[in-house]
Scaffold this motif. Sequence first.
Motif, PDB file in Angstrom:
ATOM      1  N   PHE A 138       0.601  -1.418  -0.092  1.00 24.79           N
ATOM      2  CA  PHE A 138       0.006   0.192   0.308  1.00 24.79           C
ATOM      3  C   PHE A 138       0.981   1.532   0.256  1.00 24.79           C
ATOM      4  O   PHE A 138       1.569   1.747   1.155  1.00 24.79           O
ATOM      5  N   GLU A 139       0.714   2.603  -1.470  1.00 25.00           N
ATOM      6  CA  GLU A 139       2.123   3.205  -1.508  1.00 25.00           C
ATOM      7  C   GLU A 139       1.688   4.000  -1.206  1.00 25.00           C
ATOM      8  O   GLU A 139       0.553   4.551  -1.840  1.00 25.00           O
ATOM      9  N   ASN A 140       2.195   5.005  -0.259  1.00 27.75           N
ATOM     10  CA  ASN A 140       1.688   6.227   0.452  1.00 27.75           C
ATOM     11  C   ASN A 140       3.199   6.967   0.295  1.00 27.75           C
ATOM     12  O   ASN A 140       2.577   8.223   0.621  1.00 27.75           O
ATOM     13  N   VAL A 141       3.399   6.993  -0.144  1.00 23.30           N
ATOM     14  CA  VAL A 141       5.356   7.288   0.105  1.00 23.30           C
ATOM     15  C   VAL A 141       5.924   7.106  -1.194  1.00 23.30           C
ATOM     16  O   VAL A 141       6.352   8.654  -1.123  1.00 23.30           O
ATOM     17  N   GLY A 142       6.573   6.547  -1.764  1.00 26.06           N
ATOM     18  CA  GLY A 142       7.148   6.737  -2.904  1.00 26.06           C
ATOM     19  C   GLY A 142       8.974   6.975  -2.771  1.00 26.06           C
ATOM     20  O   GLY A 142       9.528   6.806  -1.321  1.00 26.06           O
ATOM     21  N   GLY A 143       9.499   7.757  -4.008  1.00 26.70           N
ATOM     22  CA  GLY A 143      10.694   7.161  -3.042  1.00 26.70           C
ATOM     23  C   GLY A 143      11.775   6.096  -2.635  1.00 26.70           C
ATOM     24  O   GLY A 143      12.068   5.055  -3.319  1.00 26.70           O
ATOM     25  N   ALA A 144      12.272   6.635  -2.087  1.00 29.42           N
ATOM     26  CA  ALA A 144      13.573   5.580  -1.300  1.00 29.42           C
ATOM     27  C   ALA A 144      12.856   3.441  -0.373  1.00 29.42           C
ATOM     28  O   ALA A 144      13.499   3.202  -0.805  1.00 29.42           O
ATOM     29  N   VAL A 145      11.491   4.467   0.127  1.00 30.16           N
ATOM     30  CA  VAL A 145      10.359   3.659   0.481  1.00 30.16           C
ATOM     31  C   VAL A 145      10.629   2.642  -0.393  1.00 30.16           C
ATOM     32  O   VAL A 145      10.320   1.044  -0.580  1.00 30.16           O
ATOM     33  N   TRP A 146      10.083   2.985  -1.637  1.00 26.45           N
ATOM     34  CA  TRP A 146       8.958   2.323  -3.062  1.00 26.45           C
ATOM     35  C   TRP A 146      10.470   1.730  -3.578  1.00 26.45           C
ATOM     36  O   TRP A 146      10.260  -0.127  -4.388  1.00 26.45           O
ATOM     37  N   ASN A 147      11.523   2.165  -3.265  1.00 29.69           N
ATOM     38  CA  ASN A 147      12.874   1.284  -4.201  1.00 29.69           C
ATOM     39  C   ASN A 147      13.684   0.341  -3.354  1.00 29.69           C
ATOM     40  O   ASN A 147      13.862  -0.718  -4.024  1.00 29.69           O
ATOM     41  N   ALA A 148      12.696  -0.039  -2.147  1.00 28.53           N
ATOM     42  CA  ALA A 148      13.155  -0.705  -1.700  1.00 28.53           C
ATOM     43  C   ALA A 148      12.579  -1.883  -1.530  1.00 28.53           C
ATOM     44  O   ALA A 148      12.752  -3.019  -1.147  1.00 28.53           O
TER      45      ALA A 148
END
Lengths: 339, 339
Positions: free
Chosen positions: B219-229
């Motif tokens: 469940f994506e709320n953030v993007g960026g480095a969190v998504w990359n992990a």
Amino acid sequence: MSLNRRIVLASRPVGDPVPENFEVQDVPMPEPGEGQVLVKTLWLSIAPYMRWRMNDAKSYAPPVALGDVMVGATVGEVVRSRHSDFAAGDIVIGLGGWQQYAVCDGKALRKQDAEWGKSAVMLGVLGGNGMTAYAGLFHIGKPKPGETVVVAAASGGVGSLVGQMAKLRGARAVGIAGGPEKCRFVVDELGFDTCLDHRAPDFPQALAKACPDGIDVYFENVGGAVWNAVLPLLNDFARVPVCGVISQYSATEPPPGPDRTPELMRLILSRRLELRGFVLTDFLHIQDEFNAAAVAWHRAGQLRYREDVHQGIDAAPQAFIGMLKGRNFGKVLVQVAQD
Amino acid sequence: MSLNRRIVLASRPVGDPVPENFEVQDVPMPEPGEGQVLVKTLWLSIAPYMRWRMNDAKSYAPPVALGDVMVGATVGEVVRSRHSDFAAGDIVIGLGGWQQYAVCDGKALRKQDAEWGKSAVMLGVLGGNGMTAYAGLFHIGKPKPGETVVVAAASGGVGSLVGQMAKLRGARAVGIAGGPEKCRFVVDELGFDTCLDHRAPDFPQALAKACPDGIDVYFENVGGAVWNAVLPLLNDFARVPVCGVISQYSATEPPPGPDRTPELMRLILSRRLELRGFVLTDFLHIQDEFNAAAVAWHRAGQLRYREDVHQGIDAAPQAFIGMLKGRNFGKVLVQVAQD
């Protein structure tokens, strides 16, 4: 003793495949075991997914092992059967691979309907190409009448059918292909509403002009620069079946920056896009639905297609290498034997 | 004559918002017209989407105009009604914005059930936060019992509910939050199975270890480095409801390369991922379904939540600016009036 000519994976390509990645071997004719069938290959389908299978990387299917015969779907004629469902002379569809003769498990073969003779139609419009187009378009893309469907690799085996199926269900079909000759074919022969040459310097502008109401469904076969041109034109709630990314299979490193991923994620959110990857084997449950639709369309002559035929098993590597560079014109086939 | 204090958008932020982007104004009390209602704001919900509405860019909703009151959902008390459905003293939910008093069209208001008194529950667990969590999780993510659901911004208004709802339906919930205190809260108070601190230097490794069976729903709320992990850990057929990309709202330029988009498209294909963006207003048709589920859970005390309450309308800009930097702890609310 008769021999079987086959093409094995000799080495894994780094970047674009070269002839040296393949080795032609003449080996003793294989013998079918109990429940197996010896099949003489008539037609071999050449398709982009094979490039991926040459990499030693996790994907939706295991890689071809070094020294193994290259994978591929085939139409062939039964030579000798040790499976009760098949007899010599039957025309069968299976995964015979890049070779003149294959031993196949009977349960992995299907008989080709006599209506289609010894043609390759079960490798194209009525086979994997057709069902891939159908599954991605109707089960993910779900175009409504009047919506704009954009199809990459529009003159190829899958793309050519996607646009025609979209038209048959009332959508507008915009193709993308490599070069003016393919574009003319896509419009004049396949009946797409228009087709853009992705090699033209003004391609992004031309695509925008060809889609005055935006894009509702983008059937992705290509990736890279074509995707970058499509993305800004996607409408709210657009659907993107991701069937292939042929521009990327041979990439050895990511393209230079900036990193466009955050922009993509922002657009997925703000336009509520749906991106979904799929491969044919995810959709085996729609086989009957597909058959009913595709056979009816095919009998009525409503699905045009073009075959790019290469002669003899030795031609397979060059046919494949050329396809990856966009040199093919239509569905790529190798006619391994004529009768 | 009594005054209405309100906060308007004074200038558009470049990058992170600053207090100077907002202006506090005392203006004459507005008068309701026919069919309208004058509402005294009790609670104002502060949420990340507001950052996006400050940009002058095409998105799912128009930007706030310069000089206009900042948008926001509110719980308020009816002061004077010119709409037959409402009377003075009613507690109502609406889009009153960042101000002490709002004139709202009666048809854009809903009465708050007496069961909830003057609480802000209709802005949180039973309101937009809850329904956003429910829609994205169950109508896009569709977790099966035993699957692993990973939730970014897990201590926030939406994320805190996503993980609890996933658990209530039998899935495993892994949170991601900023700092050890929030992580402890997510596990100890909300009951997630585990929670990772995205600020920890070994975050990608810790996330992988916390998801030994991979990730089925992110469940994506953030993007960026969190998504990359998260991306490398997604399983075949994983679903990614894209609800927010808070790390990106204030970005003024794309991050440096390489461009990871082709890698993302390859993974979408090879793992048959589904990424789908959504906003609450796309799911108004599930209102009754959501209400039934959420009210039952709430009455049973099965949905824990934490409110991060700021006092007085003047506090709204700093509450908002702090939230974008992750300084909030729970659902951010401004208590504009106490009774």
